[in-house]
Design a protein around this motif. Structure first.
Motif, PDB file in Angstrom:
ATOM      1  N   GLU A   1      40.762  38.764  30.710  1.00 46.22           N
ATOM      2  CA  GLU A   1      41.985  39.575  30.804  1.00 46.22           C
ATOM      3  C   GLU A   1      41.695  41.030  30.461  1.00 46.22           C
ATOM      4  OE1 GLU A   1      44.603  37.541  28.153  1.00 46.22           O
ATOM      5  OE2 GLU A   1      45.467  36.287  29.736  1.00 46.22           O
ATOM      6  N   TRP A   2      40.894  41.234  29.418  1.00 46.86           N
ATOM      7  CA  TRP A   2      40.568  42.608  29.031  1.00 46.86           C
ATOM      8  C   TRP A   2      39.721  43.283  30.112  1.00 46.86           C
ATOM      9  CZ3 TRP A   2      36.295  45.654  28.333  1.00 46.86           C
ATOM     10  CH2 TRP A   2      36.535  46.896  27.713  1.00 46.86           C
ATOM     11  N   MET A   3      38.773  42.561  30.667  1.00 47.69           N
ATOM     12  CA  MET A   3      37.927  43.120  31.716  1.00 47.69           C
ATOM     13  C   MET A   3      38.759  43.544  32.922  1.00 47.69           C
ATOM     14  SD  MET A   3      34.736  40.412  31.495  1.00 47.69           S
ATOM     15  CE  MET A   3      33.813  41.113  32.863  1.00 47.69           C
ATOM     16  N   ILE A   4      39.732  42.722  33.283  1.00 48.59           N
ATOM     17  CA  ILE A   4      40.606  43.058  34.406  1.00 48.59           C
ATOM     18  C   ILE A   4      41.394  44.330  34.097  1.00 48.59           C
ATOM     19  CG2 ILE A   4      42.654  42.317  35.693  1.00 48.59           C
ATOM     20  CD1 ILE A   4      41.565  39.409  35.388  1.00 48.59           C
ATOM     21  N   SER A   5      41.915  44.394  32.868  1.00 48.64           N
ATOM     22  CA  SER A   5      42.690  45.587  32.477  1.00 48.64           C
ATOM     23  C   SER A   5      41.816  46.837  32.429  1.00 48.64           C
ATOM     24  CB  SER A   5      43.351  45.362  31.113  1.00 48.64           C
ATOM     25  OG  SER A   5      42.381  45.341  30.074  1.00 48.64           O
TER      26      SER A   5
ATOM     27  N   ARG B   1      43.784  31.148  37.141  1.00 47.43           N
ATOM     28  CA  ARG B   1      45.116  31.779  37.141  1.00 47.43           C
ATOM     29  C   ARG B   1      45.016  33.276  36.892  1.00 47.43           C
ATOM     30  NH1 ARG B   1      49.581  28.564  37.047  1.00 47.43           N
ATOM     31  NH2 ARG B   1      49.227  26.332  36.626  1.00 47.43           N
ATOM     32  N   ARG B   2      44.173  33.668  35.918  1.00 45.35           N
ATOM     33  CA  ARG B   2      44.039  35.101  35.601  1.00 45.35           C
ATOM     34  C   ARG B   2      43.457  35.867  36.785  1.00 45.35           C
ATOM     35  NH1 ARG B   2      45.918  32.382  32.144  1.00 45.35           N
ATOM     36  NH2 ARG B   2      46.330  32.982  29.983  1.00 45.35           N
ATOM     37  N   LEU B   3      42.484  35.281  37.446  1.00 45.92           N
ATOM     38  CA  LEU B   3      41.867  35.947  38.589  1.00 45.92           C
ATOM     39  C   LEU B   3      42.847  36.090  39.752  1.00 45.92           C
ATOM     40  CD1 LEU B   3      38.371  34.165  38.601  1.00 45.92           C
ATOM     41  CD2 LEU B   3      38.858  36.490  37.834  1.00 45.92           C
TER      42      LEU B   3
END
Length: 338
Positions: free
Chosen positions: A227-231, A262-264
């Motif tokens: 999640e942090w990497m995506i942000s 789900r996050r991806l």
């Protein structure tokens, strides 16, 4: 002029200390040529170097012969040793010199010391070794891992800071092309990943298979990190250079982790992307028997009608690989959608 052997053995001077390092001591003697070699060799003086045992205080011979120099090897570093010289005449008479005490030097720091300190998460030892200036901060171990790679992989945050403060190269790669950022992402160490990014580590780096930090992170399965990497702007649909798999494809093939998937997908990962063989994440998940992931992918818009490069669809694949449970799920999901 009478020689020393003709009037009895004169007490010799103690051995002179020559070169000393962490594992050897050089000793030499009779620098004034008191014990001259006169006549046949069976008339020469014989020299012996004896070393004192620190426990028993008995002396043992470490050299015996006619030379006037000897290097005592195999010694411990930073240790004191006591030696004496014994001179023996041809008639068996002998005399001992006074004892000389000499200490070996401290063992020089090596890459092995640095790697050992990093593996033990010993901040003080790492700092001491780095400050000595004798060891390169990026020296690899036998497996090609730099100290920073090891610290990042193990999540030793303070060690990572110390190494970078002393010039460690974040872009250095091991034999498979993985750098410290990729290794930290697989291991799920968010604090280390954040710090490496602050220091300039790039999301664009890839290993020799073309996998990115996101590929590595999804294999590790740390949702909070992902999640942090995506942000932070890490791409979710990058492809490797072999199978052309995206991170979602790796989830489908390896872990089947629905939380990661789900996050991806929420971040825009393409559920219908095709690999080099024309397979979609849904096909790969079905072939690897990831039931929950198959249901999730269909819920999120995976197209069950897509075929691979040979025109084979997912239902046919499932039957061919004896995935009857997948055939049932696909039929049930199709009914739900209708």
């Amino acid at each position: 002029m009478e020689t020393a052997g003709e009037v009895g053995i004169k007490r010799p001077d103690p051995p002179v200390v020559g070169k000393v390092n962490h594992h050897s001591i050089e000793l030499y003697w009779d620098i004034n040529n008191v014990y001259k070699r006169i006549g046949p060799s069976n008339k020469w003086f014989r020299f012996s170097i004896e070393e004192e045992d620190v426990k028993t205080h008995m002396y043992g011979t470490v050299y015996s012969g006619y030379s006037m120099k000897h290097v005592v090897e195999g010694l411990d570093s930073s240790t004191s040793y006591r030696f004496r010289l014994k001179v023996t005449g041809h008639n068996g008479e002998y005399a001992y010199s006074p004892v000389v005490t000499v200490s070996t030097t401290r063992e020089p720091m090596t890459g092995e010391h640095l790697h050992r300190a990093v593996n033990m998460n010993d901040e003080d030892a790492v700092l001491k070794i780095l400050q000595s200036g004798h060891v390169k901060v990026d020296i690899p171990d036998k497996l090609g891992f730099s100290p920073l790679m090891i610290a990042a992989q193990r999540g030793y945050f303070r060690i990572v800071q110390l190494l970078i403060d002393h010039g460690a190269d974040m872009n250095k790669e091991n034999g498979s092309g993985k750098n410290s950022l990729i290794l930290a992402c697989f291991a799920g160490h968010l604090d280390v990943v954040e710090y490496l990014r602050q220091q300039g580590a790039s999301w664009e780096s890839r290993d020799k298979g073309g996998c990115t930090a996101m590929h590595s992170a999804v294999d590790g399965g740390n949702v909070k990190l992902i999640e942090w990497m995506i942000s932070d702007g890490c791409e979710v649909d990058s492809r490797d250079s072999g199978s052309k798999w995206t991170p979602l494809m790796r989830v489908s093939a390896v872990t089947g982790n629905t939380h990661v998937a789900r996050r991806l997908i929420a971040a825009g990962a393409d559920v219908n992307v095709k690999d080099k063989d024309g397979k979609t994440p849904l096909m790969v998940a079905a072939l690897n028997n990831h039931e929950r992931l198959v249901r999730l992918l269909i819920e999120k818009g995976a197209d069950c009608s897509i075929t691979n490069e040979y025109g084979i669809g997912i239902a046919e694949m499932a039957k061919a690989f004896n995935r009857q449970n997948m055939v049932v799920i696909l039929e049930d999901m199709k009914k739900e959608i209708l």
